[in-house]
Design an enzyme around this catalytic site. Structure first.
Site, short mmCIF file in Angstrom:
data_model
loop_
_atom_site.label_atom_id
_atom_site.label_comp_id
_atom_site.label_asym_id
_atom_site.label_seq_id
_atom_site.Cartn_x
_atom_site.Cartn_y
_atom_site.Cartn_z
CG HIS A 123 -1.95 1.17 1.60
ND1 HIS A 123 -2.65 1.35 0.47
CD2 HIS A 123 -1.83 2.29 2.20
CE1 HIS A 123 -3.36 2.93 0.77
NE2 HIS A 123 -2.63 3.29 1.85
CB CYS A 124 3.60 2.43 2.07
SG CYS A 124 2.61 2.25 3.47
CB ILE A 125 6.82 1.40 -1.77
CG1 ILE A 125 7.46 1.27 -0.14
CG2 ILE A 125 7.89 2.08 -2.59
CD1 ILE A 125 8.39 0.15 -0.23
CB ILE A 168 0.45 4.83 -2.83
CG1 ILE A 168 -0.49 3.86 -3.71
CG2 ILE A 168 -0.56 5.92 -2.52
CD1 ILE A 168 -1.41 3.11 -3.12
CG ASP A 169 3.01 6.30 0.88
OD1 ASP A 169 1.87 6.15 0.88
OD2 ASP A 169 3.61 5.96 1.99
#
Length: 447
Positions: A280-282, A284-285
């Site tokens: 979910h993070c890398i 998108i962030d």
């Protein structure tokens, strides 16, 4: 007892409940971040209520069943029996909470802009149930300014004033599913508050369940910290992904280069290439940061270039599959291709943003017959941007031999790679999982 300068009675009462661990903690969003956090608070002797709009998740938790691989069902059942944890879909639970921690998704829109709909929706729900003396902490990854500029005004629609009637802080989640060395209860927590009172309360809250709390000067700094952590990884992964393509053309194996380089005891940290970014993070962030930067008239060219490289990796993998098939005088169209692993990383049951989905879709668009095997994900779940309906196929010798190409997308530890290579016709390995596989096995292409 810590004495605070504003709204002394409300703040001191909440601080006392936190220190005595009688503060009731409500965790909003019981996914890969929220459920481990709820478990950690409950294990820390706090009374915890988990809220989620997914009634099926709540039902499973109510009977002591976990739906996340690294959260043991027995532990959930124990916490339910102890009375320290319960789950609900009823938002009225927020009225009895002392602390509310928001762990909802923050995806991207199709235009790669921040989608804060879950934060906004949660804020509006909370504003209808907010009462004086509560602490609200946002953990969802987002761009600097979200807590103050988006969440705070929505919460103040309740008629209560932040910093006077209730308190707000931001503490970025640092969950890493499958990590055997670090868990929610051992990873340091960065905390920023809208004021000194909010910071003190949030620091005390997390200090009761983790060994190290890192207070920072504002919620914006805490938000920026999380973005930096994941952008750092995304940019360095993009670098080795680009070098992978370059070195392949030179006849050099990038994994061997990295292994040699990481023997340097200073100035180098190893990052590894792959079939694309997942989780979910890398993936998108960094785009949250580029969007926020554009609001200030700044173009983040370095970060955007890294994003382009990483998002191009699934097509590179499919091109390598085409090369492997071409060596067998076979086209992509009509060929049988087996994907090994659809989770975004090894040994977890989390498929969010996994490059496997795009790889499968591209192969199917080219006319290939695609199947997959993943012991952690028996059925492909519905995804925001993908709609592939497949079930994991048993991995047997006949199954492997019937495939024109096997693509290793996720290098789960349970796979016996030498055995796979003995029975497959061709392998495209995106993770260097077949390193050391003996001679006499099938032809292997690195991707």
């Amino acid at each position: 007892m810590i004495r605070l300068s504003t709204t002394v009675s409300l703040a001191d009462q909440l601080m006392s409940r936190i220190e005595l661990r009688t503060a009731r903690v409500a965790v909003v969003g019981l996914g890969y971040v929220g459920l481990p956090l709820a478990e950690t608070f409950a294990c820390g002797e706090f009374p915890v209520i988990g809220f989620d709009i997914d009634a099926e998740k709540v039902r499973k938790l109510g009977i002591g069943q976990s739906y996340i691989g690294h959260i043991d069902s027995g532990r959930i059942a124990e916490l339910i029996r102890s009375g320290r944890f319960e789950a609900t879909v009823d938002p009225r639970c927020f009225e009895t909470a002392d602390v509310i921690v928001i762990c909802v998704p923050t995806p991207l829109t199709d235009a790669r802009e921040p989608d804060l709909s879950y934060i906004v929706g949660t804020g509006k729900t909370l504003s209808r149930h907010l009462r004086k003396g509560q602490l609200v902490v946002l953990e969802s990854t987002t761009y600097p300014g979200t807590t103050e500029e988006v969440l705070r005004p929505i919460l103040e629609e309740s008629g209560l004033r932040a910093g006077e009637d209730f308190y707000i802080a931001y503490s970025p989640e640092r969950e890493d599913p499958g990590n055997v060395y670090y868990s929610t209860r051992t990873i340091p927590k960065v905390v920023g508050g809208i004021d000194a009172t909010s910071l003190a309360l949030a620091s005390a809250l997390y200090g009761a369940i983790v060994p190290t709390v890192v207070p920072v000067s504002s919620t914006r700094v805490a938000e920026a910290c999380k973005i930096l952590e994941n952008t750092y990884r995304a940019v360095n992964i993009a670098l080795v992904n680009e070098l992978k393509v370059v070195y392949d053309r030179m006849g050099i194996g990038v994994w061997e280069v990295i292994e040699a380089a990481k023997t340097k005891p200073f100035g180098f940290q190893a990052f590894y290439p792959g079939p694309g970014l997942g989780g979910h993070c890398i993936p998108i962030d960094p785009f949250y940061l580029t969007w926020a930067a554009r609001r200030h008239g700044i173009n983040t060219r370095f970060i955007e270039l890294a994003g382009e490289i990483n998002t191009a990796m699934p097509r590179y993998v499919v091109a390598r599959v085409a090369e492997a098939l071409n060596e067998q005088a076979k086209p992509v169209k009509g060929s049988h291709v087996l994907i090994l692993g659809v989770a975004y990383k090894k040994d977890v049951d989390d498929p969010r943003e996994s490059p496997a989905f795009e790889i499968m879709e591209l192969l199917r668009q080219g006319g290939a017959h695609v199947a997959y095997n993943d012991p952690f994900i028996p059925i492909l779940p519905a995804m925001r941007h993908h709609s592939i309906h497949l079930e994991s196929q048993p991995l047997g010798a006949e199954m492997l031999a019937a495939q024109d190409c096997v693509v290793i997308v996720t290098d789960h530890s349970v796979y016996k790679y030498e055995w796979i290579a003995r029975h497959a016709q061709a392998i495209v390995d995106t993770r260097n999982a077949t390193e050391g596989v003996g001679a006499g096995c099938c032809r292997i292409w690195k991707a």
